[in-house]
Design a protein around this motif. Structure first.
Motif, short mmCIF file in Angstrom:
data_model
loop_
_atom_site.label_atom_id
_atom_site.label_comp_id
_atom_site.label_asym_id
_atom_site.label_seq_id
_atom_site.Cartn_x
_atom_site.Cartn_y
_atom_site.Cartn_z
N TYR A 122 0.87 -1.17 0.00
CA TYR A 122 0.00 0.00 0.00
C TYR A 122 0.91 1.23 0.00
O TYR A 122 1.70 1.42 0.92
CB TYR A 122 -0.88 -0.06 1.25
CG TYR A 122 -1.78 1.12 1.47
CD1 TYR A 122 -2.20 1.96 0.44
CD2 TYR A 122 -2.26 1.40 2.76
CE1 TYR A 122 -3.03 3.03 0.67
CE2 TYR A 122 -3.10 2.46 3.00
CZ TYR A 122 -3.47 3.28 1.96
OH TYR A 122 -4.30 4.35 2.21
N TYR A 135 -7.25 -8.71 -1.30
CA TYR A 135 -8.50 -8.48 -0.56
C TYR A 135 -8.40 -7.20 0.26
O TYR A 135 -9.37 -6.47 0.38
CB TYR A 135 -8.81 -9.69 0.32
CG TYR A 135 -9.17 -10.91 -0.51
CD1 TYR A 135 -10.49 -11.12 -0.92
CD2 TYR A 135 -8.20 -11.80 -0.92
CE1 TYR A 135 -10.82 -12.22 -1.70
CE2 TYR A 135 -8.52 -12.90 -1.70
CZ TYR A 135 -9.84 -13.11 -2.09
OH TYR A 135 -10.16 -14.19 -2.87
N LEU A 138 -8.89 -4.35 -2.09
CA LEU A 138 -10.32 -4.17 -2.39
C LEU A 138 -11.03 -3.52 -1.21
O LEU A 138 -11.81 -2.58 -1.39
CB LEU A 138 -10.97 -5.54 -2.68
CG LEU A 138 -10.77 -6.13 -4.07
CD1 LEU A 138 -11.35 -7.54 -4.12
CD2 LEU A 138 -11.43 -5.25 -5.14
N ALA A 139 -10.74 -4.01 0.00
CA ALA A 139 -11.39 -3.49 1.20
C ALA A 139 -11.08 -2.00 1.38
O ALA A 139 -11.92 -1.23 1.83
CB ALA A 139 -10.94 -4.28 2.43
N LEU A 140 -9.88 -1.61 1.01
CA LEU A 140 -9.45 -0.20 1.15
C LEU A 140 -9.84 0.64 -0.07
O LEU A 140 -9.48 1.82 -0.14
CB LEU A 140 -7.93 -0.15 1.35
CG LEU A 140 -7.40 -0.71 2.67
CD1 LEU A 140 -5.88 -0.90 2.62
CD2 LEU A 140 -7.76 0.21 3.84
N ASN A 141 -10.56 0.00 -1.02
CA ASN A 141 -10.98 0.70 -2.25
C ASN A 141 -9.80 1.29 -3.02
O ASN A 141 -9.92 2.38 -3.59
CB ASN A 141 -11.97 1.83 -1.92
CG ASN A 141 -13.34 1.29 -1.63
OD1 ASN A 141 -13.81 0.36 -2.31
ND2 ASN A 141 -13.99 1.84 -0.61
N LEU A 142 -8.68 0.60 -3.03
CA LEU A 142 -7.51 1.12 -3.75
C LEU A 142 -7.66 0.86 -5.24
O LEU A 142 -7.11 1.59 -6.07
CB LEU A 142 -6.23 0.49 -3.22
CG LEU A 142 -5.99 0.62 -1.71
CD1 LEU A 142 -4.65 0.02 -1.33
CD2 LEU A 142 -6.06 2.08 -1.27
N ALA A 143 -8.36 -0.23 -5.58
CA ALA A 143 -8.58 -0.59 -6.99
C ALA A 143 -9.76 -1.55 -7.04
O ALA A 143 -10.12 -2.15 -6.01
CB ALA A 143 -7.33 -1.25 -7.55
N THR A 144 -10.34 -1.71 -8.23
CA THR A 144 -11.43 -2.67 -8.38
C THR A 144 -10.84 -4.06 -8.64
O THR A 144 -9.65 -4.17 -8.97
CB THR A 144 -12.34 -2.31 -9.58
OG1 THR A 144 -11.56 -2.45 -10.79
CG2 THR A 144 -12.87 -0.89 -9.48
N GLU A 147 -9.49 -4.16 -12.08
CA GLU A 147 -8.20 -3.44 -12.20
C GLU A 147 -7.05 -4.27 -11.64
O GLU A 147 -5.96 -4.33 -12.23
CB GLU A 147 -8.27 -2.09 -11.46
CG GLU A 147 -9.06 -1.04 -12.21
CD GLU A 147 -9.25 0.25 -11.42
OE1 GLU A 147 -9.50 1.29 -12.04
OE2 GLU A 147 -9.16 0.23 -10.17
#
Ligand code: TMP
Length: 241
Positions: A122, A135, A138-144, A147
């Motif tokens: 990160y 995961y 995804l949980a941190l909304n860094l990428a879909t 993506e």
């Protein structure tokens, strides 16, 4: 294309706006840091080498069908690139154990993997770029999810192309870090590919205890000959063309 105003200053580069809202100019500095900025120094001529080398690598990858941020080199230190939104992940591919992998998992540097590995950090200086998995990203909304899938495929494709490229230069590509960005809905390779972001070992030295580094480890580990190592890698790349 001309710089209008400075948007950002990072550890190794500055980024400037241009009249074109889709493009920015990256300007490479000679400043070097390691260990999240704890160690600071200067590698004379690094900015020029990293600028030119990164552009040569990105152009080579574009030819292999990998989309990148590269637009055009302006001069020794300055390049026009697409103005991307950086995905806050450091994507690390490894072919041989070294650095933090060796430390974390207790594996000797130079241990070759049967298949390349990928890991994500990160991108967050305050947290010291912690290791995370898909995961978490995804949980941190860094990428879909889509993506992340694209990024993994592109990162392994970059590895295959770069490994073959450097093999020809008698250099083993041990590991490297990539960053990706979003540009008009597409994931493109961004940031830089240079001795700052890759481990390059003189071919055939990786399975001995005394590998020869041609990269920023010479600075990180106080091995000396830093400028010479950058110059040597660049010389081999340009002479091969
Ligand atoms: P590591 O073994 O320290 O995790 O480094 C793996 C690769 O990533 C290595 O080629 C150097 C590169 N790297 C960067 O480009 N930026 C960084 O901040 C770090 C820690 C490593």
């Amino acid at each position: 294309m001309e710089k209008t105003k400075q948007l950002y200053e990072g550890k190794a580069k500055k980024v400037y706006a241009t009249e074109n809202p889709d493009y920015v100019i990256v300007s490479y500095k000679d400043d070097a840091t390691a260990f999240n900025g704890l160690k600071k120094g200067t590698i004379i001529g690094k900015g020029v080498i990293n600028n030119k080398m990164s552009n040569l690598m990105m152009a080579m990858l574009e030819k292999k069908g990998i989309p990148t941020h590269l637009v055009e080199q302006i001069d020794d230190r300055n390049t026009v690139v697409k103005k991307v939104e950086i995905v806050p992940l450091e994507v690390i591919i490894r072919n041989v154990a070294a650095g933090s992998f060796s430390k974390r998992y207790g594996v000797a540097e130079g241990t070759k993997f049967s298949a390349p590995t990928i890991e994500f950090s990160y991108k967050n200086d305050d947290l010291g770029d912690p290791l995370i998995n898909d995961y978490h990203a995804l949980a941190l909304n860094l990428a879909t999810a889509e993506e992340i899938d694209t990024i993994k495929k592109m990162a392994f494709a970059v590895n295959a192309a770069m490994k073959a490229f450097f093999k020809e230069l008698n250099i083993d590509l041990i590991d490297f870090k990539l960053e990706f960005g979003r540009f008009k809905g597409q994931i493109v390779l961004a940031d830089e590919i240079s001795p700052d972001t890759c481990r390059f070992w003189e071919a055939g030295t990786w399975d001995t205890t005394k590998h020869v580094s041609l990269d920023k480890d010479r600075f990180r580990r106080d091995l000396g000959g830093v400028e010479d190592a950058y110059a040597e890698i660049f010389k081999r790349i340009t002479e091969s063309k």
